[in-house]
Design a protein around this motif. Sequence first.
Motif, PDB file in Angstrom:
ATOM      1  N   CYS A 193       0.866  -1.173   0.000  1.00 13.54           N
ATOM      2  CA  CYS A 193       0.000   0.000   0.000  1.00 13.54           C
ATOM      3  C   CYS A 193       0.903   1.224   0.000  1.00 13.54           C
ATOM      4  CB  CYS A 193      -0.906   0.010   1.233  1.00 13.54           C
ATOM      5  SG  CYS A 193      -2.100   1.371   1.205  1.00 13.54           S
ATOM      6  N   PRO A 194       0.697   2.142  -0.937  1.00 14.09           N
ATOM      7  CA  PRO A 194       1.507   3.361  -0.916  1.00 14.09           C
ATOM      8  C   PRO A 194       1.372   4.087   0.423  1.00 14.09           C
ATOM      9  CG  PRO A 194       0.211   3.218  -2.939  1.00 14.09           C
ATOM     10  CD  PRO A 194      -0.286   2.142  -2.019  1.00 14.09           C
ATOM     11  N   ALA A 195       2.411   4.800   0.807  1.00 11.48           N
ATOM     12  CA  ALA A 195       2.382   5.540   2.074  1.00 11.48           C
ATOM     13  C   ALA A 195       1.429   6.728   2.015  1.00 11.48           C
ATOM     14  CB  ALA A 195       3.793   6.023   2.421  1.00 11.48           C
ATOM     15  N   PHE A 196       1.221   7.273   0.819  1.00  9.35           N
ATOM     16  CA  PHE A 196       0.352   8.435   0.626  1.00  9.35           C
ATOM     17  C   PHE A 196      -0.530   8.180  -0.586  1.00  9.35           C
ATOM     18  CE2 PHE A 196       0.007  12.716  -1.534  1.00  9.35           C
ATOM     19  CZ  PHE A 196      -0.953  13.236  -0.678  1.00  9.35           C
ATOM     20  N   VAL A 197      -1.823   8.399  -0.419  1.00 15.63           N
ATOM     21  CA  VAL A 197      -2.770   8.190  -1.517  1.00 15.63           C
ATOM     22  C   VAL A 197      -3.714   9.385  -1.636  1.00 15.63           C
ATOM     23  CG1 VAL A 197      -2.727   5.663  -1.411  1.00 15.63           C
ATOM     24  CG2 VAL A 197      -4.369   6.919  -0.018  1.00 15.63           C
ATOM     25  N   VAL A 198      -4.143   9.626  -2.863  1.00 19.19           N
ATOM     26  CA  VAL A 198      -5.121  10.675  -3.148  1.00 19.19           C
ATOM     27  C   VAL A 198      -6.211  10.080  -4.019  1.00 19.19           C
ATOM     28  CG1 VAL A 198      -5.520  12.931  -4.226  1.00 19.19           C
ATOM     29  CG2 VAL A 198      -3.327  12.459  -3.103  1.00 19.19           C
ATOM     30  N   GLU A 199      -7.441  10.363  -3.674  1.00 17.38           N
ATOM     31  CA  GLU A 199      -8.587  10.029  -4.519  1.00 17.38           C
ATOM     32  C   GLU A 199      -9.341  11.322  -4.800  1.00 17.38           C
ATOM     33  OE1 GLU A 199      -9.532   7.301  -6.026  1.00 17.38           O
ATOM     34  OE2 GLU A 199      -8.436   5.715  -4.988  1.00 17.38           O
ATOM     35  N   ARG A 214     -10.541   4.490   3.892  1.00 17.64           N
ATOM     36  CA  ARG A 214     -10.332   3.727   5.129  1.00 17.64           C
ATOM     37  C   ARG A 214      -9.527   2.455   4.836  1.00 17.64           C
ATOM     38  NH1 ARG A 214     -15.614   5.439   5.774  1.00 17.64           N
ATOM     39  NH2 ARG A 214     -16.451   3.451   5.087  1.00 17.64           N
ATOM     40  N   GLU A 215      -9.807   1.821   3.702  1.00 14.64           N
ATOM     41  CA  GLU A 215      -9.079   0.610   3.326  1.00 14.64           C
ATOM     42  C   GLU A 215      -7.590   0.906   3.125  1.00 14.64           C
ATOM     43  OE1 GLU A 215      -9.988  -3.042   0.400  1.00 14.64           O
ATOM     44  OE2 GLU A 215      -9.827  -1.102  -0.641  1.00 14.64           O
ATOM     45  N   TYR A 216      -7.278   1.998   2.460  1.00 17.73           N
ATOM     46  CA  TYR A 216      -5.869   2.361   2.291  1.00 17.73           C
ATOM     47  C   TYR A 216      -5.190   2.511   3.648  1.00 17.73           C
ATOM     48  CZ  TYR A 216      -6.746   3.613  -2.660  1.00 17.73           C
ATOM     49  OH  TYR A 216      -7.059   3.604  -3.994  1.00 17.73           O
ATOM     50  N   ILE A 217      -5.827   3.230   4.557  1.00 22.09           N
ATOM     51  CA  ILE A 217      -5.242   3.459   5.886  1.00 22.09           C
ATOM     52  C   ILE A 217      -5.085   2.134   6.635  1.00 22.09           C
ATOM     53  CG2 ILE A 217      -5.600   4.567   8.134  1.00 22.09           C
ATOM     54  CD1 ILE A 217      -4.729   6.535   5.883  1.00 22.09           C
ATOM     55  N   GLU A 218      -6.096   1.289   6.582  1.00 20.86           N
ATOM     56  CA  GLU A 218      -6.035  -0.011   7.261  1.00 20.86           C
ATOM     57  C   GLU A 218      -4.950  -0.912   6.685  1.00 20.86           C
ATOM     58  OE1 GLU A 218     -10.047  -1.375   6.734  1.00 20.86           O
ATOM     59  OE2 GLU A 218     -10.824   0.033   8.241  1.00 20.86           O
ATOM     60  N   ASN A 219      -4.542  -0.651   5.449  1.00 22.45           N
ATOM     61  CA  ASN A 219      -3.539  -1.477   4.785  1.00 22.45           C
ATOM     62  C   ASN A 219      -2.153  -0.852   4.752  1.00 22.45           C
ATOM     63  OD1 ASN A 219      -4.560  -4.127   3.338  1.00 22.45           O
ATOM     64  ND2 ASN A 219      -6.251  -2.678   3.494  1.00 22.45           N
ATOM     65  N   GLY A 220      -1.967   0.240   5.487  1.00 15.64           N
ATOM     66  CA  GLY A 220      -0.625   0.776   5.644  1.00 15.64           C
ATOM     67  C   GLY A 220      -0.378   2.190   5.164  1.00 15.64           C
ATOM     68  N   ALA A 221      -1.335   2.817   4.474  1.00 16.90           N
ATOM     69  CA  ALA A 221      -1.124   4.213   4.080  1.00 16.90           C
ATOM     70  C   ALA A 221      -0.998   5.057   5.348  1.00 16.90           C
ATOM     71  CB  ALA A 221      -2.265   4.722   3.217  1.00 16.90           C
ATOM     72  N   GLN A 222      -0.083   5.994   5.324  1.00 16.96           N
ATOM     73  CA  GLN A 222       0.132   6.864   6.474  1.00 16.96           C
ATOM     74  C   GLN A 222      -0.635   8.177   6.353  1.00 16.96           C
ATOM     75  OE1 GLN A 222       4.425   7.209   7.001  1.00 16.96           O
ATOM     76  NE2 GLN A 222       4.628   5.152   6.178  1.00 16.96           N
ATOM     77  N   VAL A 248      -9.090  14.457   5.103  1.00 18.48           N
ATOM     78  CA  VAL A 248      -7.740  13.971   5.383  1.00 18.48           C
ATOM     79  C   VAL A 248      -7.854  12.728   6.256  1.00 18.48           C
ATOM     80  CG1 VAL A 248      -5.495  14.539   6.387  1.00 18.48           C
ATOM     81  CG2 VAL A 248      -6.838  16.325   5.221  1.00 18.48           C
ATOM     82  N   TYR A 249      -7.219  11.654   5.818  1.00 22.92           N
ATOM     83  CA  TYR A 249      -7.249  10.369   6.526  1.00 22.92           C
ATOM     84  C   TYR A 249      -5.861  10.073   7.075  1.00 22.92           C
ATOM     85  CZ  TYR A 249     -11.822   9.524   4.540  1.00 22.92           C
ATOM     86  OH  TYR A 249     -13.162   9.621   4.220  1.00 22.92           O
ATOM     87  N   ARG A 250      -5.837   9.671   8.360  1.00 21.92           N
ATOM     88  CA  ARG A 250      -4.596   9.302   9.041  1.00 21.92           C
ATOM     89  C   ARG A 250      -4.888   8.067   9.907  1.00 21.92           C
ATOM     90  NH1 ARG A 250      -5.649  14.756  10.033  1.00 21.92           N
ATOM     91  NH2 ARG A 250      -4.195  16.233   9.107  1.00 21.92           N
ATOM     92  N   PRO A 251      -3.893   7.222  10.141  1.00 17.05           N
ATOM     93  CA  PRO A 251      -4.110   6.046  10.998  1.00 17.05           C
ATOM     94  C   PRO A 251      -4.523   6.460  12.413  1.00 17.05           C
ATOM     95  CG  PRO A 251      -2.026   5.870   9.825  1.00 17.05           C
ATOM     96  CD  PRO A 251      -2.536   7.263   9.587  1.00 17.05           C
ATOM     97  N   GLY A 252      -5.480   5.736  12.966  1.00 16.84           N
ATOM     98  CA  GLY A 252      -5.885   5.929  14.356  1.00 16.84           C
ATOM     99  C   GLY A 252      -6.680   7.188  14.637  1.00 16.84           C
ATOM    100  N   ARG A 253      -7.123   7.876  13.595  1.00 22.23           N
ATOM    101  CA  ARG A 253      -7.873   9.123  13.790  1.00 22.23           C
ATOM    102  C   ARG A 253      -9.080   9.150  12.868  1.00 22.23           C
ATOM    103  NH1 ARG A 253      -3.359  13.737  13.322  1.00 22.23           N
ATOM    104  NH2 ARG A 253      -5.181  15.069  13.438  1.00 22.23           N
ATOM    105  N   GLU A 254     -10.070   9.906  13.262  1.00 18.35           N
ATOM    106  CA  GLU A 254     -11.219  10.131  12.392  1.00 18.35           C
ATOM    107  C   GLU A 254     -10.796  11.065  11.258  1.00 18.35           C
ATOM    108  OE1 GLU A 254     -14.410   8.835  12.443  1.00 18.35           O
ATOM    109  OE2 GLU A 254     -13.469   7.483  13.888  1.00 18.35           O
ATOM    110  N   PRO A 255     -11.419  10.936  10.084  1.00 14.23           N
ATOM    111  CA  PRO A 255     -11.078  11.840   8.989  1.00 14.23           C
ATOM    112  C   PRO A 255     -11.347  13.300   9.375  1.00 14.23           C
ATOM    113  CG  PRO A 255     -12.428  10.032   8.204  1.00 14.23           C
ATOM    114  CD  PRO A 255     -12.413   9.943   9.695  1.00 14.23           C
ATOM    115  N   GLU A 256     -10.506  14.174   8.873  1.00  6.27           N
ATOM    116  CA  GLU A 256     -10.645  15.602   9.126  1.00  6.27           C
ATOM    117  C   GLU A 256     -11.133  16.274   7.846  1.00  6.27           C
ATOM    118  OE1 GLU A 256      -7.799  19.377  10.462  1.00  6.27           O
ATOM    119  OE2 GLU A 256      -6.900  17.419  10.062  1.00  6.27           O
ATOM    120  N   LEU A 257     -12.206  17.056   7.942  1.00  6.25           N
ATOM    121  CA  LEU A 257     -12.769  17.759   6.792  1.00  6.25           C
ATOM    122  C   LEU A 257     -12.211  19.171   6.746  1.00  6.25           C
ATOM    123  CD1 LEU A 257     -14.791  17.778   4.414  1.00  6.25           C
ATOM    124  CD2 LEU A 257     -16.496  18.650   6.022  1.00  6.25           C
TER     125      LEU A 257
END
Length: 181
Positions: free
Chosen positions: A101-107, A122-130, A144-153
């Motif tokens: 899984c890339p460390a950084f992803v954009v959709e 969420r799947e990217y984050i669960e699979n290793g994206a930082q 903005v999605y980060r591991p262990g945190r809710e998305p930030e709008l």
Amino acid sequence: MTDAEFAEFCAEHPDLWFEVTAEGELLVAPPAFTLTGIRNADIPSQLGNWADRDRLGLVCGPCAGFVLPNGARRSPDASWTARSEILKLSREIFEGYWRLCPAFVVEIRSHYSLGVLRAKMREYIENGAQLGWMIDPETETVEVYRPGREPELLADLESLAGEGPVDGFVLDLRTVWDPLS
């Protein structure tokens, strides 16, 4: 489906875009609308220009596929992977679909529903994206999605600064919101 079988299947349907969920469900989408295609070119271009100077990782656009640790086959609109992770790949995998899984992803939101895109993020984050950014040009917002945190709008942005794996990268959103600007 093996990598070769998946590639052959995709080649038989060049007018469609395919991803596969971790459960093996085939997701089919038409080619992106033209304006989305322009945005899909702009973001990886900006990221690639930064990565060329940084030299710590490589950038892919929406045509690159990855096999995530959970088995899903995904193609983020833009991604950055650390060279140190790429160097761990075997020669066989290096030439095929990378199993990471890339460390950084954009959709970028286009024809997919918000629910589908949020699940992918969420799947990217669960699979290793930082870090992940889901960009919605319609509302001019970024989740903005980060591991262990809710998305930030985030809203009312002209630019967005990277962090973690892409610390130092700044995305100019003005050309994403209005490609003719």
